[in-house]
Each structure stands twice: as C-alpha cells, then as structure tokens.
Write a protein that holds these residues in place. Structure first.
Motif, PDB file in Angstrom:
ATOM      1  N   ALA A 152       0.762  -1.335   0.035  1.00 47.89           N
ATOM      2  CA  ALA A 152       0.055   0.060   0.028  1.00 47.89           C
ATOM      3  C   ALA A 152       0.864   1.356   0.031  1.00 47.89           C
ATOM      4  O   ALA A 152       0.650   2.239  -0.715  1.00 47.89           O
ATOM      5  N   LYS A 153       1.757   1.286   0.940  1.00 50.26           N
ATOM      6  CA  LYS A 153       2.990   2.305   0.856  1.00 50.26           C
ATOM      7  C   LYS A 153       3.808   2.553  -0.540  1.00 50.26           C
ATOM      8  O   LYS A 153       3.790   3.722  -1.023  1.00 50.26           O
ATOM      9  N   LYS A 154       3.958   1.683  -1.067  1.00 52.89           N
ATOM     10  CA  LYS A 154       4.695   1.500  -2.435  1.00 52.89           C
ATOM     11  C   LYS A 154       3.798   2.058  -3.297  1.00 52.89           C
ATOM     12  O   LYS A 154       4.431   2.632  -4.264  1.00 52.89           O
ATOM     13  N   ILE A 155       2.587   1.609  -3.377  1.00 52.11           N
ATOM     14  CA  ILE A 155       1.839   2.115  -4.526  1.00 52.11           C
ATOM     15  C   ILE A 155       1.025   3.562  -4.397  1.00 52.11           C
ATOM     16  O   ILE A 155       1.277   4.450  -5.311  1.00 52.11           O
ATOM     17  N   PHE A 156       0.515   3.409  -3.373  1.00 49.67           N
ATOM     18  CA  PHE A 156      -0.277   4.528  -2.786  1.00 49.67           C
ATOM     19  C   PHE A 156       0.394   5.972  -1.943  1.00 49.67           C
ATOM     20  O   PHE A 156      -0.274   6.996  -1.977  1.00 49.67           O
ATOM     21  N   GLY A 157       1.633   5.395  -1.404  1.00 49.62           N
ATOM     22  CA  GLY A 157       2.296   6.362  -0.650  1.00 49.62           C
ATOM     23  C   GLY A 157       1.603   6.738   0.717  1.00 49.62           C
ATOM     24  O   GLY A 157       0.918   5.653   1.486  1.00 49.62           O
ATOM     25  N   GLN A 159      -1.519   8.125   0.490  1.00 38.43           N
ATOM     26  CA  GLN A 159      -2.993   8.237   0.188  1.00 38.43           C
ATOM     27  C   GLN A 159      -3.455   6.928   0.701  1.00 38.43           C
ATOM     28  O   GLN A 159      -3.024   5.848   1.025  1.00 38.43           O
ATOM     29  N   PRO A 160      -4.986   6.986   1.246  1.00 35.03           N
ATOM     30  CA  PRO A 160      -5.811   5.943   1.415  1.00 35.03           C
ATOM     31  C   PRO A 160      -5.692   4.906   0.414  1.00 35.03           C
ATOM     32  O   PRO A 160      -5.844   5.158  -0.722  1.00 35.03           O
ATOM     33  N   ALA A 161      -5.627   3.678   0.900  1.00 35.11           N
ATOM     34  CA  ALA A 161      -5.433   2.527  -0.315  1.00 35.11           C
ATOM     35  C   ALA A 161      -6.655   1.993  -0.518  1.00 35.11           C
ATOM     36  O   ALA A 161      -7.129   1.522  -1.621  1.00 35.11           O
ATOM     37  N   VAL A 162      -7.571   1.659   0.607  1.00 35.05           N
ATOM     38  CA  VAL A 162      -8.896   1.114   0.714  1.00 35.05           C
ATOM     39  C   VAL A 162      -9.894   1.702  -0.515  1.00 35.05           C
ATOM     40  O   VAL A 162      -9.929   2.986  -0.310  1.00 35.05           O
ATOM     41  N   GLY A 163     -10.367   1.137  -1.278  1.00 33.57           N
ATOM     42  CA  GLY A 163     -11.263   1.690  -2.326  1.00 33.57           C
ATOM     43  C   GLY A 163     -10.852   1.641  -3.798  1.00 33.57           C
ATOM     44  O   GLY A 163     -11.587   1.962  -4.701  1.00 33.57           O
ATOM     45  N   LYS A 164      -9.445   1.729  -3.903  1.00 36.32           N
ATOM     46  CA  LYS A 164      -8.785   2.006  -4.990  1.00 36.32           C
ATOM     47  C   LYS A 164      -8.878   0.816  -5.816  1.00 36.32           C
ATOM     48  O   LYS A 164      -8.784  -0.295  -5.321  1.00 36.32           O
ATOM     49  N   GLN A 165      -8.632   0.875  -7.036  1.00 28.89           N
ATOM     50  CA  GLN A 165      -8.786  -0.333  -8.063  1.00 28.89           C
ATOM     51  C   GLN A 165      -7.476  -0.813  -8.658  1.00 28.89           C
ATOM     52  O   GLN A 165      -6.514   0.206  -9.031  1.00 28.89           O
ATOM     53  N   PHE A 166      -7.350  -1.913  -8.842  1.00 24.01           N
ATOM     54  CA  PHE A 166      -6.114  -2.522  -9.550  1.00 24.01           C
ATOM     55  C   PHE A 166      -6.925  -2.990 -11.030  1.00 24.01           C
ATOM     56  O   PHE A 166      -7.413  -3.847 -11.083  1.00 24.01           O
TER      57      PHE A 166
END
Length: 205
Positions: A152-157, A159-166
């Motif tokens: 989560a840190k690697k991809i979103f820094g 920012q909140p990760a929950v709810g994001k789409q892959f």
C-alpha cells in the motif's frame, strides 16, 4: 585494569602471530555461533506470528507413500463442516499467479507486477491477518483483495488505499478493489506478503 591492559599489550607485542591467530579464531567462532543461533531462532519461531499456529492444520490426501494437499472443493468443504471443533476453514488455490495491473492516480498511470493468491473468505480468520484497515469479512465481496501495508505504501504512498482499483492488463478481466490492508508478515511465515483475493463462490463448488 591498567595492569591487565599493559600485560595484554606486552603479550601481543611478544607473540604477534599467536595473538593474531587467537583473535582471528575467536572472531570466526563468534560469527559462526551468531549465524547458527540466528538460523535456530528463525526455525524455532517459524509461523509463530500466528498465535493459533498449533491449531492450524492442512488437509492432505494420502496415497501409499505420497500425499497431496490438492483436493476437490466439495470434499474440502465437507471435511471443514464435519466437526463443530473446526472453528474456521479456508480453501486456497494450488498455485499463485503473477498479476499484471495498473493504477490510475490523478491521471498518472503506473504499472505493477505482483503475486496474487486466491482463497475463500475464511483465510483471514484461519491465519492471523492483523488488519490495519478493513475487516475480516472483506473477501466475501466480489473482486475484493487485501494487500500488505508495505505494498500500500509502495503504490499509494500516504494516500488511502482502501477503495482503490487494480486494473488488469487483461481487458476482459474485472478490476480488483482493495478492501483491506494487513500488517506485513515476518519473513519466517508460511504466508508471504502478497495480494490475497477471493475465489469465485461458484468455482469448482
């Protein structure tokens, strides 16, 4: 103390070769001892990040002198439901997959390649997933995934990760939605810090 140090330096000057060999030998022995103890500690604490590790079992089918952990889903489900002493159960796919996807953030598209392992929702209850965000039922939702905090840190820094789409590189595949963040497992754990997703409820049911 000064006397001891003076005597030590005197011996060191008189017997240089013997002193160097002694110090070198002690250093090698100390390093070897530390390496062995590190490995012993690694093995002794393997999977101890799961408090109930002694009560987690894998079902194998035994055939003669060989065994296999792969079984049909109905059989695994029947075994899991066969006793009230079985508190939770899960079924995991026999192999992991390389999952190629991208994430859109403010118009900036970044691609990633991560390992995806599919399982039934009970996975988060059988093993000790320390959920930092989301709850233990999130894999009951379609196309839901949970990811480790490090990813989560690697991809979103920050920012909140929950709810994001892959979004999969396969145009025919539905996007996966991040529904939970779990604390990273230590290195000596049978479960790696992977993307865990939900098996289709109807697959091999």
């Amino acid at each position: 103390m000064k006397t001891i140090l003076r005597n030590f330096l005197s011996v060191l000057r008189r017997f240089k070769t013997a002193s160097i060999l002694n110090v070198l030998g002690l250093s090698i022995a100390y390093v070897a001892f530390m390496l062995i103890m590190m490995q012993v500690n690694y093995d002794y604490t393997f999977d101890r990040s799961h408090p109930g590790a002694d009560a987690i079992f894998r079902m194998d089918r035994v055939n003669g002198n060989s065994s296999c952990a792969v079984s049909s889903r109905p059989l695994a489900r029947a075994v899991a439901e066969s006793s009230p002493h079985i508190e939770s159960s899960c079924i995991m796919t026999a192999w992991t997959n390389r999952y190629f996807f991208y994430v859109d953030q403010d118009g900036d598209r970044k691609s990633y390649d991560e390992t995806l392992w599919l399982a039934t929702p009970g996975l988060l209850k059988v093993f000790n997933f320390d959920m930092l965000e989301g709850d233990y039922d999130v894999l009951e939702e379609p196309n839901a995934v949970v990811i480790p905090a490090s990813l989560a840190k690697k991809i979103f820094g920050n920012q909140p990760a929950v709810g994001k789409q892959f979004i999969s590189s396969n145009a025919n595949a539905d996007p996966l939605v991040v529904k939970g963040i779990y604390k990273d497992f230590p290195r000596n754990s049978a479960l790696g810090n992977l993307v865990y997703g939900s098996i289709s409820p109807q697959e091999n049911f």
